[in-house]
Motif scaffolding. Sequence first.
Motif, PDB file in Angstrom:
ATOM      1  N   CYS A 708       4.678  11.774  -1.802  1.00 52.75           N
ATOM      2  CA  CYS A 708       5.195  10.799  -0.834  1.00 52.75           C
ATOM      3  C   CYS A 708       5.341   9.425  -1.493  1.00 52.75           C
ATOM      4  N   ASP A 709       6.462   8.775  -1.256  1.00 49.58           N
ATOM      5  CA  ASP A 709       6.751   7.457  -1.839  1.00 49.58           C
ATOM      6  C   ASP A 709       6.242   6.376  -0.878  1.00 49.58           C
ATOM      7  N   SER A 710       5.186   5.637  -1.259  1.00 56.54           N
ATOM      8  CA  SER A 710       4.572   4.641  -0.376  1.00 56.54           C
ATOM      9  C   SER A 710       5.520   3.481  -0.091  1.00 56.54           C
ATOM     10  N   LYS A 711       6.383   3.114  -1.057  1.00 57.29           N
ATOM     11  CA  LYS A 711       7.312   2.011  -0.837  1.00 57.29           C
ATOM     12  C   LYS A 711       8.334   2.351   0.246  1.00 57.29           C
ATOM     13  N   LEU A 712       8.910   3.563   0.156  1.00 61.19           N
ATOM     14  CA  LEU A 712       9.860   3.997   1.184  1.00 61.19           C
ATOM     15  C   LEU A 712       9.179   4.086   2.544  1.00 61.19           C
ATOM     16  N   LEU A 713       7.943   4.564   2.533  1.00 62.95           N
ATOM     17  CA  LEU A 713       7.200   4.705   3.781  1.00 62.95           C
ATOM     18  C   LEU A 713       6.963   3.339   4.434  1.00 62.95           C
ATOM     19  N   GLN A 714       6.591   2.370   3.635  1.00 60.07           N
ATOM     20  CA  GLN A 714       6.343   1.033   4.162  1.00 60.07           C
ATOM     21  C   GLN A 714       7.619   0.365   4.668  1.00 60.07           C
ATOM     22  N   MET A 715       8.740   0.629   4.000  1.00 60.44           N
ATOM     23  CA  MET A 715      10.020   0.080   4.450  1.00 60.44           C
ATOM     24  C   MET A 715      10.410   0.649   5.814  1.00 60.44           C
ATOM     25  N   GLN A 716      10.198   1.953   5.982  1.00 55.58           N
ATOM     26  CA  GLN A 716      10.505   2.566   7.271  1.00 55.58           C
ATOM     27  C   GLN A 716       9.610   2.020   8.376  1.00 55.58           C
ATOM     28  N   LEU A 717       8.333   1.835   8.069  1.00 56.87           N
ATOM     29  CA  LEU A 717       7.402   1.319   9.065  1.00 56.87           C
ATOM     30  C   LEU A 717       7.732  -0.123   9.449  1.00 56.87           C
ATOM     31  N   GLN A 718       7.991  -0.938   8.448  1.00 53.66           N
ATOM     32  CA  GLN A 718       8.248  -2.351   8.700  1.00 53.66           C
ATOM     33  C   GLN A 718       9.503  -2.541   9.548  1.00 53.66           C
ATOM     34  N   GLY A 719      10.548  -1.737   9.282  1.00 53.69           N
ATOM     35  CA  GLY A 719      11.776  -1.873  10.061  1.00 53.69           C
ATOM     36  C   GLY A 719      11.681  -1.240  11.433  1.00 53.69           C
ATOM     37  N   GLY A 720      10.699  -0.328  11.604  1.00 50.67           N
ATOM     38  CA  GLY A 720      10.618   0.380  12.872  1.00 50.67           C
ATOM     39  C   GLY A 720       9.717  -0.247  13.907  1.00 50.67           C
ATOM     40  N   ILE A 721       8.580  -0.802  13.488  1.00 48.26           N
ATOM     41  CA  ILE A 721       7.597  -1.271  14.462  1.00 48.26           C
ATOM     42  C   ILE A 721       7.602  -2.781  14.640  1.00 48.26           C
ATOM     43  N   ALA A 722       8.399  -3.487  13.859  1.00 49.73           N
ATOM     44  CA  ALA A 722       8.476  -4.944  14.027  1.00 49.73           C
ATOM     45  C   ALA A 722       9.282  -5.258  15.278  1.00 49.73           C
ATOM     46  N   LEU A 767       1.428   5.597   9.255  1.00 47.36           N
ATOM     47  CA  LEU A 767       0.374   4.624   8.969  1.00 47.36           C
ATOM     48  C   LEU A 767      -0.841   5.296   8.341  1.00 47.36           C
ATOM     49  N   GLU A 768      -1.207   6.447   8.854  1.00 50.39           N
ATOM     50  CA  GLU A 768      -2.353   7.176   8.302  1.00 50.39           C
ATOM     51  C   GLU A 768      -2.063   7.625   6.866  1.00 50.39           C
ATOM     52  N   ARG A 769      -0.827   8.094   6.630  1.00 48.33           N
ATOM     53  CA  ARG A 769      -0.462   8.532   5.277  1.00 48.33           C
ATOM     54  C   ARG A 769      -0.437   7.339   4.322  1.00 48.33           C
ATOM     55  N   ASN A 770       0.039   6.206   4.776  1.00 53.14           N
ATOM     56  CA  ASN A 770       0.109   5.005   3.938  1.00 53.14           C
ATOM     57  C   ASN A 770      -1.295   4.526   3.540  1.00 53.14           C
ATOM     58  N   GLU A 771      -2.247   4.636   4.466  1.00 50.06           N
ATOM     59  CA  GLU A 771      -3.619   4.228   4.169  1.00 50.06           C
ATOM     60  C   GLU A 771      -4.218   5.082   3.064  1.00 50.06           C
ATOM     61  N   GLU A 772      -3.799   6.355   2.994  1.00 50.92           N
ATOM     62  CA  GLU A 772      -4.287   7.248   1.942  1.00 50.92           C
ATOM     63  C   GLU A 772      -3.680   6.914   0.591  1.00 50.92           C
ATOM     64  N   LEU A 773      -2.476   6.346   0.592  1.00 56.54           N
ATOM     65  CA  LEU A 773      -1.742   6.134  -0.657  1.00 56.54           C
ATOM     66  C   LEU A 773      -2.023   4.779  -1.310  1.00 56.54           C
ATOM     67  N   ILE A 774      -2.339   3.742  -0.495  1.00 49.64           N
ATOM     68  CA  ILE A 774      -2.426   2.381  -1.050  1.00 49.64           C
ATOM     69  C   ILE A 774      -3.764   2.145  -1.741  1.00 49.64           C
ATOM     70  N   GLY A 775      -3.783   1.120  -2.557  1.00 46.11           N
ATOM     71  CA  GLY A 775      -5.016   0.683  -3.210  1.00 46.11           C
ATOM     72  C   GLY A 775      -5.622  -0.505  -2.479  1.00 46.11           C
TER      73      GLY A 775
END
Length: 813
Positions: A708-722, A767-775
């Motif tokens: 899973c690509d964390s950058k793509l995931l964060q882009m989708q989240l940021q554009g969706g829930i803002a 969000l749960e998947r992103n928490e697993e991927l980030i540092g």
Amino acid sequence: MSLLEIIQALRNFTINSRKTKILPYNTSSTRNSKLREQSVEVLRDLLASHDSDIRYTNFRSRISSIYLPLLSIVMDNYHRLYKGADGWENLTNTFDRNTEVRRSVVIKEGSDGSLEIDDEESRYDQILGPASTRNLLICFLWVLKNIDPMLIKHWWSTLSISRLNLFLNVLDLCVACFEYKGKRNLMNQLSGASVATSKNSNNMKDQLANAILSGVGTAKERLQRRRQQSQDPAAGGSLRWGKTVWQAAAEYTENSSMADVRAWACASLYLLMRQNYEIGQNFARVKVQVTVALSSIVAGSTKSFNEHHLRRSLKTLILYAEGDDDMYQTSFPEQVKELAINLHRILLDTVKMKSFQNDHEMLMDLMYRISKGYQTSPDLRLTWLQNMAKQHNEKDHYTESAMCLTHAAALVAEYLYMLDGSQHLPVGCVTFQKISPNMLEESAISDDVINPDEEGIATSRLFTESGLIGLLEQAAPMFRESQLYEAAAEIYKLVIPLYEHRRKNHSLESVYNKLSDCYKSLAKKGDRRFLGSYFRVGFYGFWFGDLHMKEFIYKEEALMKLSEFSLKLENLYSEQLGSEKVEIIKDSNEVDTSKLDGGKAYIQVTYVEPYFEDWELKKRLTVFDKSFNIRRFSFSTPFTPGGKAHGELHNQWMKRTVLTTEKSFPYVKRRLEVIRTDTVKLKPLEVAILNMESKIHELKAVLNRTPCDSKLLQMQLQGGIATAVNQGPFAIAKCFLEDVPLPEQGYLHHKLKVCFKEFTKRCQEALERNEELIGEEQYDYQRELVKNFKNFQSQLQPMVSTQKKMSHSKKAR
């Protein structure tokens, strides 16, 4: 037709000329003959209607007296009634007038291009045919049976001795005609008819063969070689001799530079086709032999191929068929026309292939059309399917290569089942329908299909059980290379019964291992596969030739971008036509051809996606289901009532265009023509639902990627829930759900609410998947995303909650 007209027609036994045209049959002699036959048939039907009408039961004697002149007419023309060799022969032991005339002819080419013959047997036009004679005698006997006895006695008293003898001769002929001679005699006569037919056919072959041997060229050499081989009884000479004559006639028809030779060959070929049709109401074997002969000519010596001569010769065949009055009411002229058009298309496409070696899609189109032209010649079709598979393989188009080999296997299975029909064999191409509905193309149900147990049909070594196994074993790895493991598994399932029947245990072990590998790959990759991208391409401009004003769906590699594909097409056609002539239309709107520059070649390219109805989506659950056996595609064009492409959410409309292709993807080629276009206008609320479904699909795609690509995931989240994003999910909910009372909400509002619930669920999973991927360095960013999501969820809840709206509605009351 009145009674007077019938009697007048029966009196008019005339022959206009000994010089008559056989092709086309358009002489007055032929017309008079047909008029006589029709008159006799009308008279017979008229008397039959009188006889069967219960109103005339007590008045038949009076009615028959009206037909008394018929007795004199029959007597006057007794010498013209058919009598056969022994007084009367069975109808089946007789050829029609045209077959008799054909027996001995001297052919010349007239000034108008038709062929004239010197008719040595024109006297046959004076004789009524056996069927007409029989019908006329039936009418004669009906009058005698029903006429008043006193009237017939009075008529007899007026006859001279010679006329009475003639009357008795007619009665004798009636006895000979209708006397039952026993079943054995009937079978002997039927056998005699078959022998006569064979002799007639052999005479025509001999005439054609002698003409070929008197000339020069490869046809003469081939015929001489076959004649020597035919002396050996073990060589099956008679059948091969006939086939060589067909080939030589076809070669002279197409290739000779001498007009007289071409005209003679066309006439001979037409007569051979017609005679075969008269014997069995079909000339399928002739079609196959002529097609094979002309194919071998073009493949073997393209330097001497003359397209102009071919076109004229084929047109001559069509003119002969259309001008043949005796065959006008049969399907023969149409079959000849279809054969000529098919031959012309095959040979022209074969020649065109040289010009499109660098245009893979056009080359595949030509090869596909040629293989379709050989549909009734299984050996040639199989060869061209293998050639197509080879071309695809060289371009790394493994899916299309596998489909070509699977089509070849289905063709072999169809003919094997016709020959054998054993239980372990596939039930023809129907069994392959599980892989693709396109496989039914290989069905051998046409009237032109010849049984494979005849000589020269399905003779390739691949038309065996071993050949079938070999084709299937070649196709399966191609499917696996394309990540179409489900299709590969179906191929292996077809191979297993064949190996079980042969007791090939080692081969069975290998097949089961490969089958196991397919399912392991499926378990590992599943829906994490990208199986292709699709584009709508429209061609506008006469520079494109046959492609002008046509639309196609192109299948390309997965994840290919629109800009990349457009550049690929632009470079290809710029190389062919010149860069100054080629122009890419970048929008997806309908093209107004009246506004285009006639001197340019325009290409419109649009990205499209597979389109499914809601009921289809319930069955198409996996990536494979949504990428295999698809033939409907869609793209959307935004617009507003004011004319702009984009506007506010409440004013944003969309036009959805659904395209249907001629076949299903994947297929033996990578582009398919669009045969149907449907357009639907979507209202703003429907557009909002479509946007939300698209966002859910994008989130799913990112979540299913491995890794899973964390950058793509964060882009989708940021554009969706803002909540501050213009025209984002929250803006859509606020526009269509916030101020709409529950009683006014319909099905579309409910569907939009379901989309938001699904979207919220996917965002929480992301969000749960992103928490697993980030540092550790991104923990603050993660907390900010969680905060935004909770804010989004709390503001969205009142809009999608039914209970809230209901309570609000009660307070309002």
